[in-house]
Design a protein around this motif. Sequence first.
Motif, PDB file in Angstrom:
ATOM      1  N   VAL A   1      27.466  -9.911-176.180  1.00 58.02           N
ATOM      2  CA  VAL A   1      26.518  -9.415-177.184  1.00 58.02           C
ATOM      3  C   VAL A   1      27.259  -9.013-178.455  1.00 58.02           C
ATOM      4  O   VAL A   1      26.815  -9.316-179.564  1.00 58.02           O
ATOM      5  CB  VAL A   1      25.680  -8.241-176.617  1.00 58.02           C
ATOM      6  CG1 VAL A   1      24.902  -7.539-177.724  1.00 58.02           C
ATOM      7  CG2 VAL A   1      24.741  -8.731-175.525  1.00 58.02           C
ATOM      8  N   ARG A   2      28.415  -8.368-178.316  1.00 62.53           N
ATOM      9  CA  ARG A   2      29.212  -7.960-179.480  1.00 62.53           C
ATOM     10  C   ARG A   2      29.577  -9.173-180.340  1.00 62.53           C
ATOM     11  O   ARG A   2      29.437  -9.144-181.558  1.00 62.53           O
ATOM     12  CB  ARG A   2      30.488  -7.243-179.033  1.00 62.53           C
ATOM     13  CG  ARG A   2      31.345  -6.725-180.199  1.00 62.53           C
ATOM     14  CD  ARG A   2      32.729  -6.301-179.722  1.00 62.53           C
ATOM     15  NE  ARG A   2      33.558  -7.436-179.350  1.00 62.53           N
ATOM     16  CZ  ARG A   2      34.219  -8.203-180.236  1.00 62.53           C
ATOM     17  NH1 ARG A   2      34.135  -7.974-181.525  1.00 62.53           N
ATOM     18  NH2 ARG A   2      34.959  -9.219-179.813  1.00 62.53           N
ATOM     19  N   VAL A   3      30.008 -10.244-179.696  1.00 59.29           N
ATOM     20  CA  VAL A   3      30.416 -11.446-180.426  1.00 59.29           C
ATOM     21  C   VAL A   3      29.232 -12.079-181.151  1.00 59.29           C
ATOM     22  O   VAL A   3      29.342 -12.459-182.313  1.00 59.29           O
ATOM     23  CB  VAL A   3      31.093 -12.450-179.474  1.00 59.29           C
ATOM     24  CG1 VAL A   3      31.290 -13.798-180.145  1.00 59.29           C
ATOM     25  CG2 VAL A   3      32.434 -11.900-179.006  1.00 59.29           C
ATOM     26  N   ILE A   4      28.092 -12.176-180.487  1.00 59.95           N
ATOM     27  CA  ILE A   4      26.907 -12.764-181.127  1.00 59.95           C
ATOM     28  C   ILE A   4      26.465 -11.907-182.322  1.00 59.95           C
ATOM     29  O   ILE A   4      26.053 -12.436-183.352  1.00 59.95           O
ATOM     30  CB  ILE A   4      25.762 -12.967-180.115  1.00 59.95           C
ATOM     31  CG1 ILE A   4      26.171 -13.985-179.049  1.00 59.95           C
ATOM     32  CG2 ILE A   4      24.484 -13.409-180.817  1.00 59.95           C
ATOM     33  CD1 ILE A   4      26.511 -15.378-179.568  1.00 59.95           C
ATOM     34  N   LYS A   5      26.595 -10.598-182.213  1.00 61.23           N
ATOM     35  CA  LYS A   5      26.237  -9.710-183.334  1.00 61.23           C
ATOM     36  C   LYS A   5      27.136  -9.929-184.548  1.00 61.23           C
ATOM     37  O   LYS A   5      26.748  -9.629-185.670  1.00 61.23           O
ATOM     38  CB  LYS A   5      26.301  -8.243-182.901  1.00 61.23           C
ATOM     39  CG  LYS A   5      25.139  -7.816-182.048  1.00 61.23           C
ATOM     40  CD  LYS A   5      25.229  -6.346-181.698  1.00 61.23           C
ATOM     41  CE  LYS A   5      24.022  -5.906-180.895  1.00 61.23           C
ATOM     42  NZ  LYS A   5      24.075  -4.473-180.549  1.00 61.23           N
TER      43      LYS A   5
ATOM     44  N   LYS B   1      36.363 -15.072-181.625  1.00 61.61           N
ATOM     45  CA  LYS B   1      36.010 -13.647-181.656  1.00 61.61           C
ATOM     46  C   LYS B   1      35.989 -12.985-180.283  1.00 61.61           C
ATOM     47  O   LYS B   1      36.017 -11.762-180.175  1.00 61.61           O
ATOM     48  CB  LYS B   1      34.627 -13.459-182.304  1.00 61.61           C
ATOM     49  CG  LYS B   1      34.512 -13.987-183.712  1.00 61.61           C
ATOM     50  CD  LYS B   1      35.380 -13.213-184.669  1.00 61.61           C
ATOM     51  CE  LYS B   1      35.183 -13.723-186.095  1.00 61.61           C
ATOM     52  NZ  LYS B   1      36.089 -13.090-187.031  1.00 61.61           N
ATOM     53  N   LEU B   2      35.953 -13.788-179.229  1.00 60.50           N
ATOM     54  CA  LEU B   2      35.796 -13.268-177.877  1.00 60.50           C
ATOM     55  C   LEU B   2      37.093 -12.654-177.352  1.00 60.50           C
ATOM     56  O   LEU B   2      38.133 -13.292-177.355  1.00 60.50           O
ATOM     57  CB  LEU B   2      35.351 -14.407-176.943  1.00 60.50           C
ATOM     58  CG  LEU B   2      34.827 -14.024-175.576  1.00 60.50           C
ATOM     59  CD1 LEU B   2      33.544 -13.205-175.696  1.00 60.50           C
ATOM     60  CD2 LEU B   2      34.553 -15.278-174.762  1.00 60.50           C
ATOM     61  N   HIS B   3      37.008 -11.408-176.923  1.00 61.33           N
ATOM     62  CA  HIS B   3      38.142 -10.740-176.290  1.00 61.33           C
ATOM     63  C   HIS B   3      38.088 -11.011-174.788  1.00 61.33           C
ATOM     64  O   HIS B   3      37.005 -11.022-174.200  1.00 61.33           O
ATOM     65  CB  HIS B   3      38.094  -9.234-176.518  1.00 61.33           C
ATOM     66  CG  HIS B   3      38.224  -8.852-177.950  1.00 61.33           C
ATOM     67  ND1 HIS B   3      37.613  -7.734-178.478  1.00 61.33           N
ATOM     68  CD2 HIS B   3      38.880  -9.435-178.993  1.00 61.33           C
ATOM     69  CE1 HIS B   3      37.894  -7.635-179.766  1.00 61.33           C
ATOM     70  NE2 HIS B   3      38.660  -8.662-180.098  1.00 61.33           N
ATOM     71  N   PRO B   4      39.236 -11.219-174.155  1.00 60.23           N
ATOM     72  CA  PRO B   4      39.225 -11.450-172.705  1.00 60.23           C
ATOM     73  C   PRO B   4      38.728 -10.221-171.955  1.00 60.23           C
ATOM     74  O   PRO B   4      38.978  -9.084-172.371  1.00 60.23           O
ATOM     75  CB  PRO B   4      40.688 -11.728-172.361  1.00 60.23           C
ATOM     76  CG  PRO B   4      41.467 -11.627-173.607  1.00 60.23           C
ATOM     77  CD  PRO B   4      40.566 -11.253-174.724  1.00 60.23           C
TER      78      PRO B   4
END
Length: 131
Positions: free
Chosen positions: A101-105, A60-63
């Motif tokens: 934070v976006r990814v954890i959400k 899910k992580l964007h660079p």
Amino acid sequence: MKFNLAPIITIFTFCLIAQNSFALVQKDTVKTNTVTVAPVEVLPQFPGGQEKLTAFIKSKLHPVKGASGKVLVYFVVEKTGKLNHIKVIKGLSAEANKEAVRVIKLSPKWKPGSQNGVARRVAYTTPVTFS
């Protein structure tokens, strides 16, 4: 006896920062703002375990341009498995912190932690690694 747990939690956080993640159980109280830190019998768990959490974060992580390293993200796993109070406790840049934070959400509900067979709110910290 009242005392401030912030310095204790900060020291604990930096002592364990080398580990992938850690958790603290917070005793539920309504009469005071006191938080009791105690060993937890059953840690909260991402569906599928730690390896699946790592894979989920990577997928899910964007660079983020110029970001290389770890962002340490704190959150509370509620009794229902929902994540709340998500915040960065050690970051890289504003953009990288926001992305972590976006990814954890985006995380699905977790299996909650428990103490003596009773589901408890548990504070949890995990790294989000940018390469």
